[in-house]
Design a protein around this motif. Structure first.
Motif, PDB file in Angstrom:
ATOM      1  N   ALA A 181      11.882  -1.879   1.419  1.00 17.82           N
ATOM      2  CA  ALA A 181      10.606  -1.250   1.057  1.00 17.82           C
ATOM      3  C   ALA A 181      10.847   0.042   0.278  1.00 17.82           C
ATOM      4  O   ALA A 181      10.135   0.327  -0.693  1.00 17.82           O
ATOM      5  N   ARG A 182      11.846   0.798   0.674  1.00 13.95           N
ATOM      6  CA  ARG A 182      12.153   2.050  -0.045  1.00 13.95           C
ATOM      7  C   ARG A 182      12.647   1.778  -1.461  1.00 13.95           C
ATOM      8  O   ARG A 182      12.319   2.510  -2.394  1.00 13.95           O
ATOM      9  N   ILE A 183      13.437   0.719  -1.626  1.00 16.17           N
ATOM     10  CA  ILE A 183      13.900   0.334  -2.963  1.00 16.17           C
ATOM     11  C   ILE A 183      12.707  -0.082  -3.817  1.00 16.17           C
ATOM     12  O   ILE A 183      12.583   0.340  -4.972  1.00 16.17           O
ATOM     13  N   CYS A 184      11.832  -0.898  -3.239  1.00 22.63           N
ATOM     14  CA  CYS A 184      10.635  -1.330  -3.966  1.00 22.63           C
ATOM     15  C   CYS A 184       9.785  -0.134  -4.382  1.00 22.63           C
ATOM     16  O   CYS A 184       9.259  -0.097  -5.498  1.00 22.63           O
ATOM     17  N   LYS A 185       9.679   0.849  -3.503  1.00 16.96           N
ATOM     18  CA  LYS A 185       8.897   2.043  -3.818  1.00 16.96           C
ATOM     19  C   LYS A 185       9.569   2.853  -4.925  1.00 16.96           C
ATOM     20  O   LYS A 185       8.903   3.299  -5.864  1.00 16.96           O
ATOM     21  N   ALA A 186      10.880   3.028  -4.833  1.00 16.97           N
ATOM     22  CA  ALA A 186      11.595   3.803  -5.848  1.00 16.97           C
ATOM     23  C   ALA A 186      11.464   3.154  -7.229  1.00 16.97           C
ATOM     24  O   ALA A 186      11.374   3.852  -8.247  1.00 16.97           O
ATOM     25  N   LEU A 187      11.454   1.827  -7.259  1.00 18.03           N
ATOM     26  CA  LEU A 187      11.334   1.096  -8.526  1.00 18.03           C
ATOM     27  C   LEU A 187       9.878   0.833  -8.908  1.00 18.03           C
ATOM     28  O   LEU A 187       9.612   0.324 -10.000  1.00 18.03           O
ATOM     29  N   ASN A 188       8.961   1.172  -8.007  1.00 15.95           N
ATOM     30  CA  ASN A 188       7.528   0.917  -8.180  1.00 15.95           C
ATOM     31  C   ASN A 188       7.273  -0.524  -8.632  1.00 15.95           C
ATOM     32  O   ASN A 188       6.623  -0.779  -9.646  1.00 15.95           O
ATOM     33  N   LEU A 189       7.794  -1.456  -7.850  1.00 14.00           N
ATOM     34  CA  LEU A 189       7.653  -2.876  -8.181  1.00 14.00           C
ATOM     35  C   LEU A 189       6.236  -3.333  -7.861  1.00 14.00           C
ATOM     36  O   LEU A 189       5.869  -3.487  -6.699  1.00 14.00           O
ATOM     37  N   LYS A 190       5.463  -3.573  -8.892  1.00 11.07           N
ATOM     38  CA  LYS A 190       4.064  -3.956  -8.710  1.00 11.07           C
ATOM     39  C   LYS A 190       3.899  -5.452  -8.506  1.00 11.07           C
ATOM     40  O   LYS A 190       2.928  -5.885  -7.894  1.00 11.07           O
ATOM     41  N   ARG A 208       0.828  -1.217   0.000  1.00 11.55           N
ATOM     42  CA  ARG A 208       0.000   0.000   0.000  1.00 11.55           C
ATOM     43  C   ARG A 208       0.857   1.260   0.000  1.00 11.55           C
ATOM     44  O   ARG A 208       0.411   2.321  -0.423  1.00 11.55           O
ATOM     45  N   GLU A 209       2.066   1.144   0.484  1.00 12.16           N
ATOM     46  CA  GLU A 209       2.969   2.296   0.526  1.00 12.16           C
ATOM     47  C   GLU A 209       4.031   2.256  -0.559  1.00 12.16           C
ATOM     48  O   GLU A 209       4.588   3.281  -0.915  1.00 12.16           O
ATOM     49  N   THR A 210       4.335   1.073  -1.070  1.00 13.27           N
ATOM     50  CA  THR A 210       5.459   0.967  -2.005  1.00 13.27           C
ATOM     51  C   THR A 210       5.035   0.898  -3.467  1.00 13.27           C
ATOM     52  O   THR A 210       5.866   1.062  -4.346  1.00 13.27           O
ATOM     53  N   VAL A 211       3.759   0.655  -3.733  1.00 12.56           N
ATOM     54  CA  VAL A 211       3.269   0.510  -5.106  1.00 12.56           C
ATOM     55  C   VAL A 211       2.399   1.706  -5.461  1.00 12.56           C
ATOM     56  O   VAL A 211       1.579   2.155  -4.661  1.00 12.56           O
ATOM     57  N   ASN A 212       2.586   2.226  -6.672  1.00 12.29           N
ATOM     58  CA  ASN A 212       1.791   3.346  -7.158  1.00 12.29           C
ATOM     59  C   ASN A 212       1.140   2.944  -8.477  1.00 12.29           C
ATOM     60  O   ASN A 212       1.851   2.618  -9.414  1.00 12.29           O
ATOM     61  N   ARG A 236       9.099  -7.837  -5.416  1.00 10.82           N
ATOM     62  CA  ARG A 236       9.325  -7.238  -4.091  1.00 10.82           C
ATOM     63  C   ARG A 236       9.959  -8.248  -3.135  1.00 10.82           C
ATOM     64  O   ARG A 236      10.881  -7.913  -2.387  1.00 10.82           O
ATOM     65  N   ILE A 237       9.500  -9.494  -3.201  1.00 16.53           N
ATOM     66  CA  ILE A 237      10.083 -10.544  -2.364  1.00 16.53           C
ATOM     67  C   ILE A 237      11.552 -10.748  -2.728  1.00 16.53           C
ATOM     68  O   ILE A 237      12.400 -10.928  -1.846  1.00 16.53           O
ATOM     69  N   THR A 238      11.874 -10.683  -4.017  1.00 19.30           N
ATOM     70  CA  THR A 238      13.262 -10.837  -4.467  1.00 19.30           C
ATOM     71  C   THR A 238      14.146  -9.730  -3.898  1.00 19.30           C
ATOM     72  O   THR A 238      15.257  -9.996  -3.423  1.00 19.30           O
TER      73      THR A 238
END
Length: 126
Positions: free
Chosen positions: A97-106, A23-27, A111-113
Protein backbone atom coordinates in the motif's frame (compact mmCIF):
# COMPACT_ATOMS: atom_id res chain seq x y z
CA UNK A 1 -1.15 7.38 5.94
CA UNK A 2 -4.15 8.47 7.95
CA UNK A 3 -5.41 6.11 10.63
CA UNK A 4 -8.91 5.57 11.92
CA UNK A 5 -9.25 5.92 15.67
CA UNK A 6 -9.48 2.32 16.77
CA UNK A 7 -12.13 1.84 19.46
CA UNK A 8 -10.56 1.14 22.84
CA UNK A 9 -12.74 -1.94 23.15
CA UNK A 10 -11.12 -3.42 20.04
CA UNK A 11 -7.60 -2.06 20.51
CA UNK A 12 -6.87 -4.58 23.26
CA UNK A 13 -6.99 -7.39 20.67
CA UNK A 14 -4.96 -5.64 18.00
CA UNK A 15 -1.20 -5.42 17.58
CA UNK A 16 -1.29 -2.93 14.67
CA UNK A 17 -3.57 -1.56 11.94
CA UNK A 18 -3.09 0.55 8.83
CA UNK A 19 -5.12 1.89 5.92
CA UNK A 20 -4.41 -0.08 2.75
CA UNK A 21 -7.17 0.90 0.31
CA UNK A 22 -7.32 3.33 -2.56
CA UNK A 23 -8.86 6.05 -0.37
CA UNK A 24 -5.46 6.30 1.29
CA UNK A 25 -3.12 5.36 -1.54
CA UNK A 26 -4.55 7.38 -4.45
CA UNK A 27 -4.36 11.16 -4.77
CA UNK A 28 -6.94 12.56 -5.15
CA UNK A 29 -8.70 9.85 -3.13
CA UNK A 30 -11.76 8.24 -4.69
CA UNK A 31 -14.87 8.62 -2.56
CA UNK A 32 -16.88 5.82 -4.16
CA UNK A 33 -14.81 3.00 -2.65
CA UNK A 34 -14.55 1.22 0.68
CA UNK A 35 -12.26 2.34 3.47
CA UNK A 36 -9.92 -0.65 3.74
CA UNK A 37 -7.83 -1.28 6.85
CA UNK A 38 -5.42 -4.14 7.46
CA UNK A 39 -5.67 -5.31 11.08
CA UNK A 40 -3.00 -7.44 12.79
CA UNK A 41 -4.22 -9.37 15.82
CA UNK A 42 -1.91 -10.00 18.73
CA UNK A 43 -2.61 -13.77 18.64
CA UNK A 44 -5.22 -16.44 17.98
CA UNK A 45 -7.00 -15.87 21.29
CA UNK A 46 -7.20 -12.14 20.58
CA UNK A 47 -8.37 -12.90 17.03
CA UNK A 48 -11.34 -14.89 18.34
CA UNK A 49 -12.17 -12.16 20.86
CA UNK A 50 -11.87 -9.47 18.15
CA UNK A 51 -14.20 -11.43 15.86
CA UNK A 52 -16.82 -11.56 18.61
CA UNK A 53 -16.41 -7.86 19.41
CA UNK A 54 -16.67 -6.59 15.84
CA UNK A 55 -19.58 -8.84 14.88
CA UNK A 56 -21.47 -7.66 17.97
CA UNK A 57 -20.74 -4.10 16.76
CA UNK A 58 -22.50 -4.79 13.47
CA UNK A 59 -19.64 -5.96 11.23
CA UNK A 60 -20.38 -8.96 9.03
CA UNK A 61 -18.03 -11.37 7.30
CA UNK A 62 -17.57 -10.37 3.67
CA UNK A 63 -19.68 -12.71 1.57
CA UNK A 64 -16.80 -13.66 -0.71
CA UNK A 65 -15.24 -17.08 -0.20
CA UNK A 66 -11.56 -16.82 0.67
CA UNK A 67 -11.13 -20.43 1.75
CA UNK A 68 -7.59 -21.34 2.71
CA UNK A 69 -6.52 -17.76 3.36
CA UNK A 70 -4.97 -16.46 6.56
CA UNK A 71 -7.30 -13.46 6.77
CA UNK A 72 -10.97 -12.56 6.99
CA UNK A 73 -12.70 -9.43 5.77
CA UNK A 74 -15.34 -7.83 7.99
CA UNK A 75 -17.59 -5.14 6.58
CA UNK A 76 -19.83 -2.47 8.10
CA UNK A 77 -21.10 0.10 5.64
CA UNK A 78 -18.12 1.29 3.62
CA UNK A 79 -15.62 0.24 6.31
CA UNK A 80 -13.73 -2.95 5.55
CA UNK A 81 -11.44 -4.53 8.18
CA UNK A 82 -9.06 -7.15 6.78
CA UNK A 83 -8.12 -9.14 9.88
CA UNK A 84 -5.14 -11.49 10.23
CA UNK A 85 -2.68 -12.92 12.73
CA UNK A 86 -0.09 -13.45 9.99
CA UNK A 87 2.72 -10.92 10.54
CA UNK A 88 4.21 -11.46 7.07
CA UNK A 89 0.88 -10.95 5.34
CA UNK A 90 0.17 -7.83 7.38
CA UNK A 91 3.52 -6.12 6.78
CA UNK A 92 3.64 -7.18 3.11
CA UNK A 93 0.18 -5.69 2.52
CA UNK A 94 1.04 -2.46 4.33
CA UNK A 95 4.32 -2.19 2.40
CA UNK A 96 2.52 -2.72 -0.92
CA UNK A 97 0.00 0.00 0.00
CA UNK A 98 2.86 2.40 0.77
CA UNK A 99 4.48 1.65 -2.59
CA UNK A 100 1.16 2.24 -4.35
CA UNK A 101 0.79 5.54 -2.50
CA UNK A 102 4.34 6.67 -3.31
CA UNK A 103 3.73 5.91 -7.00
CA UNK A 104 0.15 7.26 -6.83
CA UNK A 105 -1.12 4.27 -8.79
CA UNK A 106 -4.63 5.23 -9.83
CA UNK A 107 -5.34 2.12 -11.89
CA UNK A 108 -6.64 -0.75 -9.76
CA UNK A 109 -4.88 -3.35 -11.90
CA UNK A 110 -1.54 -1.61 -11.27
CA UNK A 111 -2.16 -1.72 -7.51
CA UNK A 112 -3.08 -5.40 -7.72
CA UNK A 113 0.16 -6.04 -9.64
CA UNK A 114 2.25 -4.37 -6.90
CA UNK A 115 0.54 -6.48 -4.23
CA UNK A 116 1.09 -9.62 -6.32
CA UNK A 117 4.77 -8.83 -6.87
CA UNK A 118 5.36 -8.40 -3.16
CA UNK A 119 3.47 -11.62 -2.43
CA UNK A 120 5.74 -13.48 -4.86
CA UNK A 121 8.83 -11.79 -3.44
CA UNK A 122 7.91 -12.84 0.09
CA UNK A 123 7.28 -16.39 -1.16
CA UNK A 124 10.73 -16.43 -2.79
CA UNK A 125 9.39 -16.54 -6.35
CA UNK A 126 11.10 -13.39 -7.62
Amino acid sequence: MKYIPFPKLLAQYVKDWAPVGSRETVNPPPQDTDQDYMVLCAGLQQLNQLKKAITSDGFTVDGKNYEGTTWTSYRKGDLNLIVTCDNRLYYRTVRAARICKALNLKDKEDRITVHGMLRQLYQGML
